[in-house]
Design a protein around this motif. Structure first.
Motif, PDB file in Angstrom:
ATOM      1  N   GLU A 245       0.191  29.714  95.075  1.00  0.00           N
ATOM      2  CA  GLU A 245       1.537  29.834  94.504  1.00  0.00           C
ATOM      3  C   GLU A 245       1.790  28.758  93.446  1.00  0.00           C
ATOM      4  O   GLU A 245       2.432  29.008  92.422  1.00  0.00           O
ATOM      5  CB  GLU A 245       2.604  29.761  95.602  1.00  0.00           C
ATOM      6  N   THR A 248       0.082  29.686  90.181  1.00  0.00           N
ATOM      7  CA  THR A 248       0.864  30.649  89.397  1.00  0.00           C
ATOM      8  C   THR A 248       1.927  29.946  88.581  1.00  0.00           C
ATOM      9  O   THR A 248       2.118  30.248  87.388  1.00  0.00           O
ATOM     10  CB  THR A 248       1.510  31.684  90.335  1.00  0.00           C
ATOM     11  N   ARG A 252       2.291  29.506  84.364  1.00  0.00           N
ATOM     12  CA  ARG A 252       3.495  29.831  83.574  1.00  0.00           C
ATOM     13  C   ARG A 252       3.878  28.679  82.662  1.00  0.00           C
ATOM     14  O   ARG A 252       4.275  28.877  81.508  1.00  0.00           O
ATOM     15  CB  ARG A 252       4.668  30.153  84.510  1.00  0.00           C
ATOM     16  N   ARG A 292      -7.346  31.080  90.337  1.00  0.00           N
ATOM     17  CA  ARG A 292      -7.004  32.080  89.331  1.00  0.00           C
ATOM     18  C   ARG A 292      -7.905  31.961  88.105  1.00  0.00           C
ATOM     19  O   ARG A 292      -8.061  30.872  87.530  1.00  0.00           O
ATOM     20  CB  ARG A 292      -5.546  31.921  88.901  1.00  0.00           C
TER      21      ARG A 292
END
Length: 478
Positions: A245, A248, A252, A292
């Motif tokens: 999390e 992510t 951004r 990621r």
């Protein structure tokens, strides 16, 4: 491309070898042995590339680069030097050199660099920063470290995101700090954060801050590391340990340049340079779905891979003397190394890399009685530096007692300072790896039996074996 090349070096053998090699490539070559001869050749020969040594009989090659660039602003300059330090590489780039090659250099690499210089019509990599002092942030002259210096020198002046890769203890934070200190953001904060040392549920608050009342226990507003590093550099150490999390949210920020504190609706513009680091194999983690892929490409704009200490040759002795000097500055007795001690240090495999070497030198400085450290003292300390194997625990002691002694010795090696953050994960990894190796050996590579013996499920065991680089073990028949 073929061109006119001027080679300046006070060593006649080097001038001859380089001249003949370049002529075989089709270049027109002129040589000079001093700054004075170089000036005359620049006037009448008008080279397209200048190759110059640093130490010349009548001057310093770095100091005359400014003069050369004023008279010949588009002339690419390739600097050669036997003074293979971080400062030399950085100063060469600061002065506007096209490239820097440490001596001894490879002729094929020199010819490739000259070809690149000819292909570049103009190149200006001057770095606007103060000249560094002699207290070098990075130590070592080995070829692997020369590559690190050259990469740093090329990126230090811009804001490209950097990913530093290397084993634990190789000095990743030191490299990140050097990039910050010698770059245009040096007057602003350098803020490190270790992902492995922060509880998973607090990472977002630590990174982005939180407002009062954002969650239970948030009694007041907290400025996160992004806000603390505003205008400077944020160093994300052990980025591989960042939970999904938080990955992510970080992605951004890298995409939009803005972040929002926890519990706030107000976006804040992030004016920071990002440098990340890890000892883990991020490519493997991407394949496993734990990191990621899009974040990896955002971070890996400029990779810098730090060599293991065992691959740095004579750097070991140079680093050891540096750490002894630092220990003396911290109030420990001043010590020096004899030839045998330096040789034994160079031969060691250094699983803990530079951090292990520094700890050892502090112990030797603190515990030894003689002002000169000998090979026998080094051997004695190295013999007691690793965790004892199962079956070799001193009689009357438990395995826990033996491990406790080793951890106490490790922490004591830092003297009055504390070890870097993340001690739990480092110690756990040191204990887990031999445990898995010995267990697999005991069950002859049968992972199902090993998992049962350890009390783990098979998937967890496989993940741990991959993480620590253990196995696969080959089963043997009785």
């Amino acid at each position: 491309m073929k061109g006119r090349i001027l080679v300046t070096d006070d060593d006649a053998a080097i001038r001859t070898v380089v001249r003949e090699a370049l002529r075989r490539e089709g270049h027109t070559v002129e040589v000079a042995a001093s700054v004075a001869e170089q000036r005359r050749a620049l006037a009448h020969f008008r080279p397209q590339v200048l190759v110059t040594d640093v130490v010349l009989p009548d001057g310093n090659g770095l100091e005359v680069i400014d003069e050369v660039r004023r008279l010949h602003p588009n002339l690419p300059i390739i600097v050669l030097s036997a003074q293979n330090t971080f400062t030399t590489a950085l100063r060469a780039t600061e002065q506007g050199a096209f490239d820097y090659l440490p001596k001894p250099f490879d002729l094929s690499e020199l010819t490739r660099t000259i070809a690149d210089a000819l292909a570049a019509a103009t190149r200006d990599e001057a770095v606007e920063s103060d000249q560094p002092g002699e207290d070098l942030p990075l130590i070592g002259r080995s070829p692997p470290m020369q590559e690190v210096y050259r990469t740093i020198a090329r990126v230090v002046a811009n804001d490209l995101t950097i990913l530093i890769l290397g084993e634990s203890g190789t000095g990743k934070e030191l490299v990140a700090k050097a990039i910050h200190d010698f770059g245009p953001r040096a007057s602003a904060p350098f803020v490190p954060i270790n992902m492995a040392a922060i509880p998973r549920d607090l990472i977002e608050s630590e990174l982005f801050g939180h407002e009062r009342g954002a969650f239970t226990g948030a009694a007041q507003r907290n400025a996160g590391r992004f806000e603390q590093a505003q205008g400077g550099t944020l160093f994300l150490d052990e980025i591989g340990d960042m939970p999904a999390e938080a990955q992510t949210r970080l992605l951004r920020v890298l995409q939009s340049g803005e972040y929002t504190p926890v519990g706030s609706a107000r976006a804040i513009r992030a004016d920071v340079r990002i440098i990340a680091a890890t000892h883990q194999d991020l490519s493997r983690m991407i394949a496993e779905g734990t990191f990621r892929e899009d974040l990896y490409y955002r971070l890996n704009v400029v990779p810098i891979r730090l060599p293991a200490l065992r691959d740095r040759g004579d750097d070991v002795a140079e680093l050891a003397r540096h750490f002894l000097d630092r220990a003396a500055a911290d109030g420990l007795p001043r010590k020096s190394l004899d030839v045998a001690a330096a040789a034994r240090l160079t031969q060691h495999s250094w699983p803990g890399n530079v951090r292990e070497l520094e700890n050892l030198m502090r112990r030797l400085a603190a515990l030894g009685r003689d002002p000169v450290i000998g090979g026998a003292q080094v051997e004695q300390q190295l013999a007691g530096a690793s965790l004892p194997s199962i079956g070799l625990v001193p009689e009357g002691s438990s395995l826990g007692d033996a491990i406790e002694q080793q951890i106490a010795r490790h922490i004591a090696g830092y003297g009055t300072a504390l070890p870097p953050d993340g001690l739990y994960d480092r110690i756990l990894a040191e204990v887990e790896k031999p445990l898995f190796k010995l267990t697999l050996a005991a069950v002859r590579g049968n992972q199902l039996r090993a998992a049962k013996l350890l009390g783990l499920n098979r998937n967890t065991l496989r993940k741990k074996l991959t993480e620590h680089g253990v196995g696969p073990q080959v089963r043997r028949s009785d």
